[in-house]
Design an enzyme around this catalytic site. Structure first.
Site, PDB file in Angstrom:
ATOM      1  N   LYS A 283       0.860  -1.196   0.000  1.00 16.91           N
ATOM      2  CA  LYS A 283       0.000   0.000   0.000  1.00 16.91           C
ATOM      3  C   LYS A 283       0.893   1.242   0.000  1.00 16.91           C
ATOM      4  O   LYS A 283       0.615   2.229  -0.694  1.00 16.91           O
ATOM      5  CB  LYS A 283      -0.914  -0.034   1.234  1.00 16.91           C
ATOM      6  CG  LYS A 283      -1.993   1.020   1.250  1.00 16.91           C
ATOM      7  CD  LYS A 283      -1.565   2.305   1.918  1.00 16.91           C
ATOM      8  CE  LYS A 283      -2.703   3.308   1.999  1.00 16.91           C
ATOM      9  NZ  LYS A 283      -2.255   4.625   2.453  1.00 16.91           N
ATOM     10  N   ASP A 299      -4.818   4.993 -15.588  1.00 10.43           N
ATOM     11  CA  ASP A 299      -5.873   4.254 -14.894  1.00 10.43           C
ATOM     12  C   ASP A 299      -5.300   3.564 -13.648  1.00 10.43           C
ATOM     13  O   ASP A 299      -4.699   2.487 -13.744  1.00 10.43           O
ATOM     14  CB  ASP A 299      -6.451   3.226 -15.892  1.00 10.43           C
ATOM     15  CG  ASP A 299      -7.559   2.379 -15.312  1.00 10.43           C
ATOM     16  OD1 ASP A 299      -7.745   2.371 -14.085  1.00 10.43           O
ATOM     17  OD2 ASP A 299      -8.238   1.699 -16.100  1.00 10.43           O
TER      18      ASP A 299
HETATM   19  C1  MEV Z   1       0.684   4.674   4.988  1.00  9.97           C
HETATM   20  O1  MEV Z   1      -0.176   5.217   4.014  1.00  9.97           O
HETATM   21  C2  MEV Z   1       1.693   3.754   4.343  1.00  9.97           C
HETATM   22  C3  MEV Z   1       2.563   2.980   5.324  1.00  9.97           C
HETATM   23  O2  MEV Z   1       1.733   2.304   6.268  1.00  9.97           O
HETATM   24  C4  MEV Z   1       3.370   2.005   4.504  1.00  9.97           C
HETATM   25  C5  MEV Z   1       4.127   0.983   5.320  1.00  9.97           C
HETATM   26  O3  MEV Z   1       3.714   0.646   6.448  1.00  9.97           O
HETATM   27  O4  MEV Z   1       5.136   0.494   4.793  1.00  9.97           O
HETATM   28  C6  MEV Z   1       3.455   3.892   6.103  1.00  9.97           C
END
Ligand code: MEV
Length: 452
Positions: A283, A299
């Site tokens: 993420k 996209d």
């Molecule tokens: C937050 O948007 C993204 C993080 O949680 C990514 C990660 O934990 O590596 C900081």
């Protein structure tokens, strides 16, 4: 279902104003004020017309911050990367990652492939042996009969690169696939691919209708659907950073380079083996990736879907990035499938997407793949660096504090005082509101005493 007078027929046929009028009068307590507010986000008429044309039932525009991450050195060239994202700290993290690697050789990339794929899913009711025997002739025919659709792309160096017949009958009765591979040069190619695939479907039916023997069968072949696949494991870019461990420098609270490198690579290893951590880890990569994809009018749903499918390619969801410590060197890399375009689609219609591409020097699709992946890696590096040193709340909370201060309507003085106070205090909405209330009360008392 209860009819509460909130349903409508013929909504799409109403004019834009008609749609808005119905909406504000049906759903809002202050229709006139909401109408004015929605309209206040419209842009100049010509541009609004373009934006309205992207989607259906458009009534207004939804704003997101458009930021930039400077100092991104990729393959020796310096970029200022445009990013569209609502989450605080993402642009700051990408910029911090870029700045860190700026003095350590920057980001390197290599395009490992640019092949996109599409599928015609069909049922075959004849003898499987006949289908396989006729396939070479069918393939020739398919390629020849879509010339009118491929000739322009061929002139640009692209087109259909292969068509395979896949027998899937061990999983679903009578089910086969035509799996076609495409090169779409600088365009994402969705329309190009889908038009060809639908034409393939028609050609397939026509081909068997006139073949001796099959023409006697009432239905030898039945098309189920024809559509591109957003899974593009052969349209992929590798990006990496590397330096001697000792050159990583020192980190917060006196953490030395060696300790940092070991903690960092352990954090990556955890994301490789644990899907729960891998999801958050990836993420973070997509925080960087999606924001550039959006800023350049590509996209992001296709990119995310493909990235997560790719992260599961070995049967378990895993980290997209990897780290190696070997012979005193630190190497951190990411392989990312990215089917993006720099011509066609929204890229040339959206007024700001066009500017984003200009800011990046009007890159080719391959160059844009490199920029997007490097931003994802920069983001990932900065996130893991924070996690294994100070924790992420430290940085996050600075932005969060500003958002809360905006929300409670703090003025410049109050913001300065709050920033100082919360350098050493935990930021929470209640804490900030109480601080501002106390600050205002104290100020009022002092002013009363001195008779202001
Ligand atoms: C937050 O948007 C993204 C993080 O949680 C990514 C990660 O934990 O590596 C900081």
């Amino acid at each position: 279902m209860k009819n509460d007078d909130k349903s409508i027929s013929g909504f799409s046929k109403l004019s834009k104003r008609g749609k808005m009028k119905w909406l504000v009068e049906t759903f809002f307590k202050q229709p006139d004020a909401v109408m004015r507010e929605l309209k206040s986000y419209w842009v100049e008429a010509d541009q609004q017309k373009v934006i309205d044309g992207f989607s259906e039932n458009t009534i207004s525009n939804f704003m997101l911050p458009y930021g930039v991450a400077p100092n991104m050195i990729i393959n020796g060239r310096t970029y200022v990367v445009p990013m569209v994202i609502e989450e605080s700290s993402v642009v700051a993290a990408a910029s911090a990652g870029a700045k860190f690697w700026m003095t350590r050789g920057g980001f390197k990339t290599e395009i490992l492939g640019t092949t996109k794929i599409g599928q015609v899913h069909f049922n075959w009711y004849g003898d499987p042996k006949d289908l396989k025997k006729l396939f070479p002739k069918l393939k020739e025919r398919l390629i020849k009969d879509v010339q009118h659709l491929t000739s322009r792309m061929e002139k640009r160096g692209g087109g259909i690169t292969d068509i395979e017949l896949l027998d899937m009958t061990d999983q679903i009765d009578n089910y086969y696939q035509l799996k076609a591979s495409f090169e779409t040069c600088d365009s994402m190619g969705a329309n190009f691919i889908n038009s060809i695939l639908e034409e393939f479907g028609r050609i397939l039916i026509a081909f068997f209708k006139v073949q001796e023997h099959f023409s006697e069968l009432e239905k030898a072949c039945e098309i189920i659907m024809a559509i591109l696949s957003n899974y593009t494991p052969d349209c992929i870019v590798r990006t990496w950073v590397q330096c001697p461990v000792k050159d990583l420098g020192n980190f917060a609270d006196g953490m030395d380079a060696d300790t940092f490198a070991k903690k960092f690579s352990k954090a990556i290893r955890i994301a490789e083996i644990d899907p729960a951590r891998a999801t958050t880890h990836n993420k973070g990569i997509f925080n960087g990736v999606d924001s550039v994809v959006l800023a350049t009018g590509n996209d992001f749903r296709a990119i995310e879907a493909c990235g997560h499918a790719y992260a599961s390619r070995d049967g378990q969801y895993s980290s997209l990035s990897h780290c190696e410590l070997k012979d005193g060197n630190f190497r951190f890399w990411l392989d990312l499938p990215l089917a993006v375009g720099t011509i066609g689609g929204l890229t040339s219609l959206h007024p700001i997407a066009k500017r984003s591409l200009e800011l990046l020097g009007n890159p080719s699709a391959e160059e844009l793949m490199s920029i997007i992946a490097a931003t994802g890696l920069a983001q990932n590096f900065a996130a893991i660096r924070s996690l294994v040193t100070t924790g992420i709340q430290h940085g996050h909370m600075k932005m969060h504090l500003m958002n809360i201060l905006n929300h409670v309507g703090a003025n410049e003085d109050e913001c300065k005082a709050a920033e100082k106070h919360f350098e050493t205090e935990v930021v929470s909405f209640t804490g900030v509101r109480e601080f501002i209330e106390d600050y205002r009360n104290q100020k009022n008392t002092i002013e009363r005493i001195i008779g202001k």
